[in-house]
Design a protein around this motif. Structure first.
Motif, mmCIF file in Angstrom:
data_model
loop_
_atom_site.group_PDB
_atom_site.id
_atom_site.type_symbol
_atom_site.label_atom_id
_atom_site.label_comp_id
_atom_site.label_asym_id
_atom_site.label_seq_id
_atom_site.Cartn_x
_atom_site.Cartn_y
_atom_site.Cartn_z
ATOM 1 N N LEU A 43 4.674 2.881 -7.818
ATOM 2 C CA LEU A 43 5.811 3.703 -8.233
ATOM 3 C C LEU A 43 5.407 4.456 -9.483
ATOM 4 O O LEU A 43 5.157 3.857 -10.528
ATOM 5 C CB LEU A 43 7.035 2.826 -8.514
ATOM 6 N N GLU A 44 5.326 5.777 -9.369
ATOM 7 C CA GLU A 44 4.921 6.640 -10.474
ATOM 8 C C GLU A 44 5.962 7.740 -10.649
ATOM 9 O O GLU A 44 6.092 8.623 -9.808
ATOM 10 C CB GLU A 44 3.539 7.255 -10.202
ATOM 11 N N LEU A 45 6.742 7.677 -11.746
ATOM 12 C CA LEU A 45 7.773 8.667 -12.051
ATOM 13 C C LEU A 45 7.504 9.213 -13.442
ATOM 14 O O LEU A 45 7.483 8.448 -14.414
ATOM 15 C CB LEU A 45 9.171 8.043 -11.995
ATOM 16 N N HIS A 46 7.315 10.534 -13.548
ATOM 17 C CA HIS A 46 6.926 11.126 -14.827
ATOM 18 C C HIS A 46 7.659 12.455 -15.020
ATOM 19 O O HIS A 46 7.294 13.471 -14.420
ATOM 20 C CB HIS A 46 5.414 11.335 -14.886
ATOM 21 N N GLY A 102 0.789 -1.224 0.000
ATOM 22 C CA GLY A 102 0.000 0.000 0.000
ATOM 23 C C GLY A 102 0.817 1.266 0.000
ATOM 24 O O GLY A 102 0.247 2.372 -0.068
ATOM 25 N N GLY A 103 2.129 1.174 0.080
ATOM 26 C CA GLY A 103 2.974 2.359 0.003
ATOM 27 C C GLY A 103 3.038 2.892 -1.417
ATOM 28 O O GLY A 103 2.807 2.169 -2.382
ATOM 29 N N ALA A 104 3.357 4.190 -1.555
ATOM 30 C CA ALA A 104 3.390 4.811 -2.881
ATOM 31 C C ALA A 104 4.437 5.901 -2.922
ATOM 32 O O ALA A 104 4.588 6.672 -1.967
ATOM 33 C CB ALA A 104 2.026 5.383 -3.241
ATOM 34 N N LEU A 105 5.153 5.964 -4.050
ATOM 35 C CA LEU A 105 6.109 7.034 -4.325
ATOM 36 C C LEU A 105 5.713 7.686 -5.638
ATOM 37 O O LEU A 105 5.594 7.014 -6.658
ATOM 38 C CB LEU A 105 7.535 6.495 -4.424
ATOM 39 N N HIS A 106 5.483 9.022 -5.582
ATOM 40 C CA HIS A 106 5.072 9.771 -6.764
ATOM 41 C C HIS A 106 6.057 10.900 -7.031
ATOM 42 O O HIS A 106 6.366 11.695 -6.135
ATOM 43 C CB HIS A 106 3.684 10.380 -6.561
ATOM 44 N N ILE A 107 6.526 10.986 -8.283
ATOM 45 C CA ILE A 107 7.262 12.154 -8.765
ATOM 46 C C ILE A 107 6.594 12.548 -10.069
ATOM 47 O O ILE A 107 6.799 11.924 -11.110
ATOM 48 C CB ILE A 107 8.755 11.859 -8.970
ATOM 49 N N SER A 150 8.022 7.171 -16.891
ATOM 50 C CA SER A 150 8.178 7.864 -18.169
ATOM 51 C C SER A 150 9.133 9.036 -18.003
ATOM 52 O O SER A 150 9.132 9.710 -16.977
ATOM 53 C CB SER A 150 6.822 8.358 -18.696
ATOM 54 N N GLN A 151 9.974 9.214 -19.029
ATOM 55 C CA GLN A 151 10.928 10.328 -19.065
ATOM 56 C C GLN A 151 11.839 10.313 -17.837
ATOM 57 O O GLN A 151 12.027 11.315 -17.152
ATOM 58 C CB GLN A 151 10.191 11.664 -19.185
ATOM 59 N N VAL A 152 12.430 9.149 -17.559
ATOM 60 C CA VAL A 152 13.332 8.972 -16.425
ATOM 61 C C VAL A 152 14.698 8.542 -16.958
ATOM 62 O O VAL A 152 14.784 7.723 -17.877
ATOM 63 C CB VAL A 152 12.787 7.925 -15.430
ATOM 64 N N GLU A 153 15.750 9.077 -16.369
ATOM 65 C CA GLU A 153 17.117 8.714 -16.725
ATOM 66 C C GLU A 153 17.669 7.744 -15.684
ATOM 67 O O GLU A 153 17.595 7.998 -14.484
ATOM 68 C CB GLU A 153 17.986 9.973 -16.793
#
Length: 1322
Positions: free
Chosen positions: A215-218, A167-172, A517-520
């Protein structure tokens, strides 16, 4: 499906709950029954009770009011905090995770020993950089990185690991609210640091997602990669640049540079210190130069003692110098000027001389632009340093090189890094650059720091798209591993000098939501730790709608570079979309499907380049690693690199049911795209799927993929991996390369059902050192493809030899083969071979070796069909043979006469259409069984000029007749007739060679060694025979105890008469039967009876009879096809027709009956089928041409052809005999706007003789197009063939808007892959 614009699986302002496993399929529950309404009537309440009820209600109302007021005040306070935490320019956006009003500001500070756990009820907005020991987000905890409108909220998080679970979440950022600032997540730690224990299932130095994690990285949306639209020459200048420096070059040193090209035209030194004559010559030279030339001067030592006043005046007047009149003894002086340009065009500098030092350099430098729009600099310098006079010149494009690109890349920023792929044989010609500010650039241009070392093509060359890929490496969200300065501990330091223990991202099954998306990703992957890759989906199962994900999982526009173990690993995971992702400079397979059970994954528009060997798997390793890493082989076994290792690939596809659309594999140590076949699941899923049936599984979508600059092969479809551990009987390592698989796709992966043709649509393959493509199996179809500058363009291999292979189809159509294109390459960047070649015989890079025989289409065994294809630029040299059609070298295998070629077109640049080899280097003795039986069927005469004929080797008299047409250049001849094979299998005698003689040519035997090793007791031979002829068979040892003759590719009624040599005391049992290979069953057995003479046998040819001539030792019998074939099967519809001969004899003599057989059974040579008449050239042959128009320049003058750049249609063509006012008026007023010289996918190409010019331009835009050019032929050198392929309907053409958007086949296929293919898992 557009993941960059779709939902990321969470709703604004809240985090998706823990995702449970998908429920078992069951019928939906019945609808809830609506509650029944009670009759409307007053309730019976007594007064005291009513009073009590009212008091209770009033008290409750007051309590509720207090509670509501408290909640409202709290919400107001939270909202106020949120608003105050945002900058004045920000507006609340429900799509932005950091705008969630329930988040609490979090600034944990810098504490590398603090292990942080964000748990239930904690919803944090990280607002500043932080250093932590670790970060665990679980039980509904949320961490969101803060952002702001101007993108200045830059945050760096340093930690050993980040773990997201339950249930944990990391958003950028979010897919509809891209993160604008810069985030850097640096993963720290050493592999040998045991102070903190590893995390089970993840290890160290990671971002990990367990079940229930999000995990959401955009990052900011930008083009991930594109193509060059104009060639970039080495050094940036087509002329190569110029550099010169010398000590004690006394006097005035002069260089003259062409202002139009940057070419160095003249280099002279004038000793104006000692020689008045040199001073006079300098002035005279300047007066003879044409105006506009770039002149640069530099003093060496001293120049004034004999410098005449008239020369000074000339320099002052013509070059605009203001310093020349005041020059002093040993004064340093440098000048760059345009002749006749006045003071404004002159740049000069001086430095005073004192004690043999000038205290600096006199430097003059000016920038110029060539006629092609390339910026360059000319510099001159002069100085005294440490007692030495130094002068020099430089012409270069350093920091001036502009890259012209296909797409709008205006979002790429100065300071960011890009990589430009090699367009030569060596992948190591890929180059990295930093972008520089470029205010004058268009939206399709960037300026790079420094200059390129190698040439990178930006054009369609000879019809094949060889444009270099250019990728952006930088992203505003960076996840990186912190690295040591050098290799240490147990990280394979014997192979790598650098640290290979990077970070990694690992996602486990049953996660809630993962979208990147759009992650280095930089310095990721751990070479010594299996399972630790830059991005790794581990045992995740179905991650699309089929797995219950409403928003299917994707990786979009990632940049993965300088990786220490792979790029993207998909492990027991299905339905993942990987698009627009760049994998650059990785160790081991880059885009990697692991266990052979991964299906329905889609790779769309990804780029992989510079894929290097690694240590993890045998298939990753190079020669040295292969033989030295032996921890998993049996005892002292030493692996064979060629057969067990050396398969590292940019795309490693372990199951055919995956989709590849618009990808580029631009350089690997071994292969670009490799389809490998596991016969059982391997690795962590070993035994989970005992039989994958991957060999039988239909191919997913394969469309518009590019493979180039690979050492072994561009595309490779063949082989499997060993799926058992090493033992004494098979000491090889688990998962080494194994020759145990053949691709033969069938419906539902069921061999009893019909075949399903695998379609390879639009493969572009060029500059692959060995093979453009190697494909084994069938049915397989290749169409709309291009092959250029490969060692061998395309080679098919069959499923195997009879009886294993049941016959299949391999077809190539509508394709282009180019032997040696105008992309001559560049001598360097680990290219090994450089020599003369091509149509123009100029110096160029070469595949394999200077003497390697280049072939366009290679015939190995067959059957193959090659039709409607074009060949160009196959020209042999004195050092090598170069042929359009050729054969596999040193071939021990069988060849079928069903190799059919038709509707082929050969340009005049093809000097050798076909070649059967010749003894010498590469071919050796050219005498193996396959070499001797080389053959193909020229169906329509488009190869040889004779329709329905067979091209055969000149010295094979089993298949030729007196009327055959000799082709000495081919080492072959062209013959009419009907041909098939007799498969001869022997038992009981080792080291046996077969000598087979056609009775019409008794002195021309064909000796076959057999396919198996010479010591084997069983041997097999497959001679190609002309039907309706007689042959005798002889041995170099004892006659075999058992011989089986199988009829291969015999049509109904085809026959041969065979005489087999035996001792005269031999007794025989001869039977015929049918062999059913699918079931391994024999039926229809019939005995052969004997007759008393060959004449009687010939009369009873339709009966099953034999005749044994004891005088010669020949057993005569007919092999006749009594049933027809169907499709491409080798055998008849009733099974494989066979004749089995069992011989019993007490004699052990050598059975060669030749002396007794001839001349008794000699016959007069004749053609069973008459030779056809030759045909004229085929007008409809070759790959289809679109919008084809031809205009010839037949006399001296100027031909001008204009075409509409929006439609591609030629609008006008005019001829002018000379440069005059009519021609000038035509250029000013006669050419309509949007005029261009070429059309899309087609070139108005011309050959221009010496002294001619050619110009390609565009009328209607103030800025020059990247394809515009001017070529001038010198007095002795021709301009040659000039081609330009020009894109239609660019924005700058100002074309009228289309009535409807053009169809995009790639996007249609992507939608199909994401929707239709969800049902195709097994």
């Amino acid at each position: 499906m557009a993941p960059s614009n779709g939902s990321a699986g969470y709703a604004p302002g809240r985090v998706a709950p823990v995702r449970s496993p998908p429920p078992a399929k069951a019928p939906p529950p019945p609808p809830l029954k609506p509650p029944s309404l009670a009759p409307a009537r007053p309730a019976a309440v007594h007064l005291p009770e009513a009073r009590s009820w009212r008091e209770h209600a009033q008290n409750q109302q007051r309590k509720n009011a207090y509670i509501c007021t408290g909640i409202s005040l709290g919400a107001l306070l939270l909202t106020l905090i949120l608003v105050l935490s945002l900058t004045s320019g920000d507006i609340l956006d429900e799509n932005c995770p950091d705008h969630d009003p329930t988040l609490r500001t979090w600034n944990p500070g810098q504490d590398p020993k603090k292990a942080v756990v964000v748990g239930s009820g904690e919803r944090l907005r990280l607002v500043a950089s932080a250093t932590l020991q670790s970060l665990t987000i679980q039980s509904g905890g949320v961490v969101v990185f803060a952002d702001n409108k101007d993108g200045s909220k830059n945050i760096t998080l340093r930690t050993r690991h980040v773990l997201i679970e339950n249930g944990g979440a990391l958003h950028i950022g979010g897919p509809k609210c891209r993160y604008r600032s810069r985030v850097t997540i640096t993963l720290v730690g050493r592999s040998d640091d045991t102070s903190i224990p590893e995390v089970p299932g993840f290890g160290r130095k990671f971002v990990g997602v367990r079940a229930g994690g999000t995990l959401e990285l955009h990052g900011i949306e930008r083009p991930s990669w594109t193509f060059l639209s104009r060639t970039v020459p080495a050094s940036g200048l087509a002329t190569g640049g110029y550099a010169f420096q010398r000590n004690f070059s006394r006097g005035i040193n002069l260089r003259v540079v062409d202002q139009d090209s940057g070419a160095m035209l003249l280099a002279e030194r004038f000793d104006t210190h000692e020689s008045f004559n040199d001073s006079r010559r300098l002035g005279q030279l300047l007066q003879t130069l044409p105006s506009g030339r770039i002149v640069t001067l530099a003093v060496g030592d001293s120049a004034v003692k004999s410098l005449l006043e008239e020369t000074k005046r000339t320099i002052q007047e013509l070059l605009g110098s203001t310093y020349v009149n005041d020059l002093k003894y040993r004064q340093a002086w440098a000048l760059v000027a345009v002749l006749g340009g006045g003071n404004g065009s002159c740049t000069e500098d001086t430095r005073e001389h004192e004690n043999h030092d000038t205290g600096g350099r006199a430097l003059a430098r000016r920038d110029f632009v060539t006629v092609d729009g390339v910026r360059f600099s000319v510099a001159a310098y002069s100085e005294w340093r440490n007692g030495f006079p130094i002068s020099g010149f430089q012409v270069d494009a350093v920091d001036q090189v502009i890259l012209n690109l296909q797409d709008d890349i205006s979002s790429w920023r100065a300071g960011e890094r890009i990589v430009m792929a090699s367009t030569d044989y060596s992948m190591h010609q890929a180059e990295e650059f930093t972008l520089l500010p470029c205010p004058h650039c268009t939206k399709r241009q960037v300026r790079i720091q420094g200059k390129p070392q190698f040439t990178h093509m930006g054009e369609i060359v000879d019809g094949v798209d060889m444009r270099a890929e250019v990728a952006l490496l930088s992203r505003n969200i960076l996840v990186q591993g912190e690295m040591e300065r050098s290799c240490y501990a147990k990280n394979w330091c014997q192979y790598f000098s650098h640290d290979t223990f990077g970070g990694h991202i690992k996602i486990l099954g049953n996660f809630t939501s993962v979208h990147l998306s759009q992650v280095e990703l930089k310095h990721m992957g751990q070479q010594a730790v299996r399972g630790s890759y830059p991005i790794h989906f581990h045992l995740c199962g179905d991650v699309d709608q089929q797995g219950g994900y409403n928003q299917p999982t994707y990786l979009d526009s990632l940049s993965i570079h300088h990786s220490f173990s792979r790029c993207v690993t998909i492990h027991a995971t299905n339905g993942l979309l990987v698009r627009d992702t760049v994998g650059y400079d990785a160790l081991g397979h880059c885009f990697f499907l692991e266990d052979g059970i991964e299906q329905r994954n889609t790779f769309f528009h990804n780029l992989g380049l510079v894929t290097k060997p690694g240590t993890l798997l045998p298939t990753d390793r190079n020669d040295t690693m292969c033989t030295e890493i032996r921890g998993r082989v049996y005892k002292g076994y030493v692996p064979s690199p060629a057969t067990e290792c050396k398969a590292v690939s940019t795309f490693w596809i372990a199951n055919p049911n995956n989709n590849l659309i618009n990808n580029a594999a631009a350089g690997s140590q071994d292969a670009g795209i490799w389809y490998i076949f596991h016969n059982a699941s391997t690795g962590d899923t070993h035994g989970l799927v005992p039989e994958t049936r991957a060999e039988l599984t239909p191919l997913g979508i394969f469309y518009n993929n590019r493979v180039h600059s690979n050492f072994k092969a561009g595309l490779f479809i063949d082989k499997g991996v060993k799926t058992t551990n090493a033992t004494s009987t098979d000491p090889r390592e688990y998962l080494c390369l194994d020759n145990n698989a053949r691709f033969r796709p069938h419906e539902d992966s069921d061999s009893s059902k019909p075949r399903v043709a695998a379609l390879i649509d639009t493969l572009i393959s060029f500059k692959n050192n060995d093979l453009g493509a190697w494909i084994r199996g069938g049915d397989i179809i290749i169409k709309n493809s291009g092959f250029a500058d490969n060692g061998v363009g395309l080679s098919f291999a069959s499923d195997g030899s009879y009886p294993k292979d049941i016959g299949s189809s391999q077809e190539v159509s509508e394709s282009l083969f180019v032997g040696e294109s105008k992309n001559r390459g560049f001598n360097g960047g680990q290219n090994k071979y450089w020599g003369a070649g091509g149509v123009d015989n100029k110096m160029r890079t070469l595949p394999r070796n200077k003497t390697f025989p280049i072939r366009g289409f290679q015939i190995y065994d067959g059957p193959v069909r090659l039709l409607r294809s074009t060949f160009k630029s196959y020209t042999s040299t004195s050092e090598r043979f170069t042929s359009a059609v050729g054969f596999n070298l040193k071939n021990v295998w069988q060849l079928t006469p069903r190799n059919n070629l038709s509707s082929l077109y050969f340009l005049p640049s093809v000097t050798l259409r076909a070649f059967f080899g010749r003894p010498g280097q590469w071919f050796e003795d050219n005498d193996l069984d396959g070499d001797k039986n080389s053959i193909f069927h020229d169906l329509d005469g488009s190869v040889s000029g004779y329709p329905d004929t067979y091209a055969v080797r000149a010295d094979n008299y089993l298949v030729r007749h007196p009327d055959c047409v000799s082709m000495p250049q081919w080492n072959g001849c062209v013959c009419s007739g009907h041909y098939a094979q007799v498969y001869i299998k022997t038992q009981g005698v080792p080291n046996l060679s077969l000598s087979i003689i056609r009775d019409e040519y008794p002195d021309k035997p064909l000796v076959l060694r057999g396919i198996n090793s010479q010591g084997a007791l069983s041997q097999q031979y497959q001679p190609v025979l002309m039907m309706s002829k007689s042959y005798t068979l002889h041995w170099n040892g004892q006659a075999p105890k058992e011989i089986v003759l199988s009829l291969v590719n015999f049509n109904l009624g085809d026959w041969t008469l065979l005489g087999l040599c035996y001792p005269s005391d031999t007794a025989f049992q001869v039977i015929s039967d049918f062999y059913h290979r699918q079931t391994n069953v024999f039926d229809g057995m019939e005995d052969y009876g004997s007759v008393s003479s060959l004449a009687e046998l010939e009369k009873r040819a339709m009966d099953r009879k034999y005749f044994f001539d004891k005088s010669t030792g020949l057993l005569w019998l007919y092999t006749r096809a009594r049933h027809g074939r169907s499709g491409h099967s080798y055998c008849s519809v009733h099974g494989c027709e066979r004749v089995k001969i069992t011989a019993t004899t007490s004699t052990k003599q050598t059975c060669n009956c030749t002396a007794a057989t001839y001349p008794k059974y000699s016959r007069t040579p004749s053609a069973a089928v008459p030779m056809p008449k030759p045909v004229q050239s085929c007008s409809r042959c070759g790959a289809s041409k679109v919008n084809n128009a031809q205009y010839n320049l037949t006399k001296n003058g100027f031909l001008v052809v204009s075409a509409d750049a929006c439609t591609g249609k030629v609008t006008k063509h005019s001829f002018f005999a000379k440069l005059d006012s009519k021609m000038e008026l035509y250029f000013k007023a006669g050419i309509p706007v949007r005029w261009t010289g070429n059309v899309d996918r087609f070139s108005l190409s011309h050959y221009f003789p010496p002294g001619s010019i050619t110009f390609f331009g565009f009328h209607g835009s103030p800025s020059a197009q990247p394809w515009a050019s001017l070529q001038v032929g010198q007095s002795e050198e021709a301009v040659g063939l000039q081609e330009r392929y020009i894109p239609l309907s660019l924005e700058e053409y100002a074309c009228p808007p289309p009535t409807e958007q053009p169809a995009r086949k790639d996007l249609d296929l992507l939608r199909k892959a994401r929707i239709c293919f969800t049902c195709r898992s097994h």
